[in-house]
Design a protein around this motif. Structure first.
Motif, PDB file in Angstrom:
ATOM      1  N   PHE A  77     -13.294 -18.510  -9.235  1.00  0.00           N
ATOM      2  CA  PHE A  77     -12.784 -17.599  -8.218  1.00  0.00           C
ATOM      3  C   PHE A  77     -11.263 -17.686  -8.243  1.00  0.00           C
ATOM      4  CE2 PHE A  77     -11.297 -16.291  -4.085  1.00  0.00           C
ATOM      5  CZ  PHE A  77     -12.072 -15.173  -3.805  1.00  0.00           C
ATOM      6  N   ASP A  78     -10.618 -16.553  -8.572  1.00  0.00           N
ATOM      7  CA  ASP A  78      -9.160 -16.529  -8.697  1.00  0.00           C
ATOM      8  C   ASP A  78      -8.682 -17.650  -9.612  1.00  0.00           C
ATOM      9  OD1 ASP A  78      -6.587 -15.591  -8.273  1.00  0.00           O
ATOM     10  OD2 ASP A  78      -6.269 -16.833  -6.499  1.00  0.00           O
ATOM     11  N   SER A  79      -9.405 -17.807 -10.734  1.00  0.00           N
ATOM     12  CA  SER A  79      -9.148 -18.921 -11.666  1.00  0.00           C
ATOM     13  C   SER A  79      -9.144 -18.405 -13.095  1.00  0.00           C
ATOM     14  CB  SER A  79     -10.235 -19.989 -11.532  1.00  0.00           C
ATOM     15  OG  SER A  79     -10.271 -20.533 -10.233  1.00  0.00           O
ATOM     16  N   PRO A  80      -8.056 -18.566 -13.829  1.00  0.00           N
ATOM     17  CA  PRO A  80      -8.061 -18.169 -15.229  1.00  0.00           C
ATOM     18  C   PRO A  80      -9.015 -19.043 -16.043  1.00  0.00           C
ATOM     19  CG  PRO A  80      -6.043 -19.339 -14.698  1.00  0.00           C
ATOM     20  CD  PRO A  80      -6.747 -19.114 -13.405  1.00  0.00           C
ATOM     21  N   LEU A  81      -9.845 -18.394 -16.840  1.00  0.00           N
ATOM     22  CA  LEU A  81     -10.810 -19.091 -17.679  1.00  0.00           C
ATOM     23  C   LEU A  81     -10.559 -18.704 -19.132  1.00  0.00           C
ATOM     24  CD1 LEU A  81     -14.036 -18.334 -15.573  1.00  0.00           C
ATOM     25  CD2 LEU A  81     -12.514 -20.309 -15.366  1.00  0.00           C
ATOM     26  N   SER A  82     -10.427 -19.688 -19.996  1.00  0.00           N
ATOM     27  CA  SER A  82     -10.184 -19.455 -21.414  1.00  0.00           C
ATOM     28  C   SER A  82     -11.173 -20.272 -22.228  1.00  0.00           C
ATOM     29  CB  SER A  82      -8.751 -19.834 -21.777  1.00  0.00           C
ATOM     30  OG  SER A  82      -8.523 -19.706 -23.160  1.00  0.00           O
ATOM     31  N   VAL A  83     -11.941 -19.591 -23.090  1.00  0.00           N
ATOM     32  CA  VAL A  83     -12.987 -20.249 -23.864  1.00  0.00           C
ATOM     33  C   VAL A  83     -12.820 -19.885 -25.331  1.00  0.00           C
ATOM     34  CG1 VAL A  83     -15.465 -20.426 -24.253  1.00  0.00           C
ATOM     35  CG2 VAL A  83     -14.597 -20.157 -21.925  1.00  0.00           C
ATOM     36  N   ALA A  84     -12.778 -20.885 -26.203  1.00  0.00           N
ATOM     37  CA  ALA A  84     -12.693 -20.640 -27.643  1.00  0.00           C
ATOM     38  C   ALA A  84     -13.652 -21.570 -28.375  1.00  0.00           C
ATOM     39  CB  ALA A  84     -11.269 -20.852 -28.147  1.00  0.00           C
ATOM     40  N   GLY A  85     -14.440 -21.013 -29.273  1.00  0.00           N
ATOM     41  CA  GLY A  85     -15.307 -21.821 -30.123  1.00  0.00           C
ATOM     42  C   GLY A  85     -16.390 -22.582 -29.403  1.00  0.00           C
ATOM     43  N   ALA A  86     -16.904 -22.038 -28.297  1.00  0.00           N
ATOM     44  CA  ALA A  86     -17.923 -22.742 -27.519  1.00  0.00           C
ATOM     45  C   ALA A  86     -19.277 -22.047 -27.627  1.00  0.00           C
ATOM     46  CB  ALA A  86     -17.504 -22.829 -26.057  1.00  0.00           C
TER      47      ALA A  86
END
Length: 222
Positions: A77-86
């Motif tokens: 919630f109102d939080s940047p999420l960054s996902v790579a290679g998962a």
């Protein structure tokens, strides 16, 4: 290497809960965690989550996590999420009308997914078998979605915005990504884009998806 497994919260963040902080995960295993409300693996309120921040390409797996209402694996919630290679595998929601079998994101902070696999995630009776987006900016690159299901809308992705006096648009961009086979939903077998959603898809493959009740075997765009 880190492992967060077999933990439980009666509310948010079965494995980890953040408020105004950032969680960095490299080569991590987040498995079999349970939350009574949101974020079976990780819950974030005005914080942030970065998976594979070093760019090693071995950021690990989110598997078999569950939450009652939002984000079987990750809630933001109102939080940047960054996902790579998962890999997000077998995450789910436990109540009818939940949002986001794997990931549920709310607010304008941003979600980016790159080089990742989301498979066999489930949102029973709700929306977004893999991902539910409510008023955020979602960018998906070079990834694959298969076997994600919901009895509501958007087997792989549900994208929309909200209007509490002034509208906020949910913006989703998908590039070089495979959606299918076997994503399924009541409507929008792979992707549902709501009336406050802005959707673009480029250089991607949508194959073998199913709308089990209503419209849009691959995409339902309002």
């Amino acid at each position: 290497n880190s492992r967060v497994s077999d933990n439980m919260s009666d509310d948010d963040g079965g494995g980890v809960y953040l408020v105004g902080a950032t969680l960095l995960l490299d080569n991590a295993s987040v498995e079999r965690n349970t939350a009574g409300d949101a974020g079976g693996g990780v819950g974030s309120l005005s914080g942030g989550v970065a998976v594979d921040p070093s760019g090693s390409g071995t950021s690990g797996i989110f598997a078999d996590n569950s939450a009652a209402h939002f984000g079987g694996a990750v809630f933001g919630f109102d939080s940047p999420l960054s996902v790579a290679g998962a890999d997000f595998v077998g995450n789910s929601l436990t109540v009818v009308a939940g949002k986001g079998g794997a990931i549920s994101t709310h607010g304008p902070a941003g979600l980016t997914i790159t080089d990742s696999i989301l498979t066999d995630n489930h949102a029973p009776g709700g929306d977004g078998g893999a991902i539910y987006n409510d008023g955020d900016a979602v960018d998906i690159f070079d990834s694959a979605f298969s076997g994600n299901t919901t009895d509501g809308f958007g087997g792989a992705l549900y994208n929309d915005g909200y209007d509490f006096g002034s509208p906020v648009v949910g913006v989703a961009s998908i590039e070089r990504t495979t959606l299918g086979p076997t994503n399924a939903a009541a409507g929008g077998g792979a992707v549902y884009n709501g009336s406050l959603g802005d959707l673009s898809i480029a250089e991607s493959l949508l194959v073998g998806n199913t709308a089990t009740v209503e419209d849009g075997g691959a995409i339902w765009n309002l």
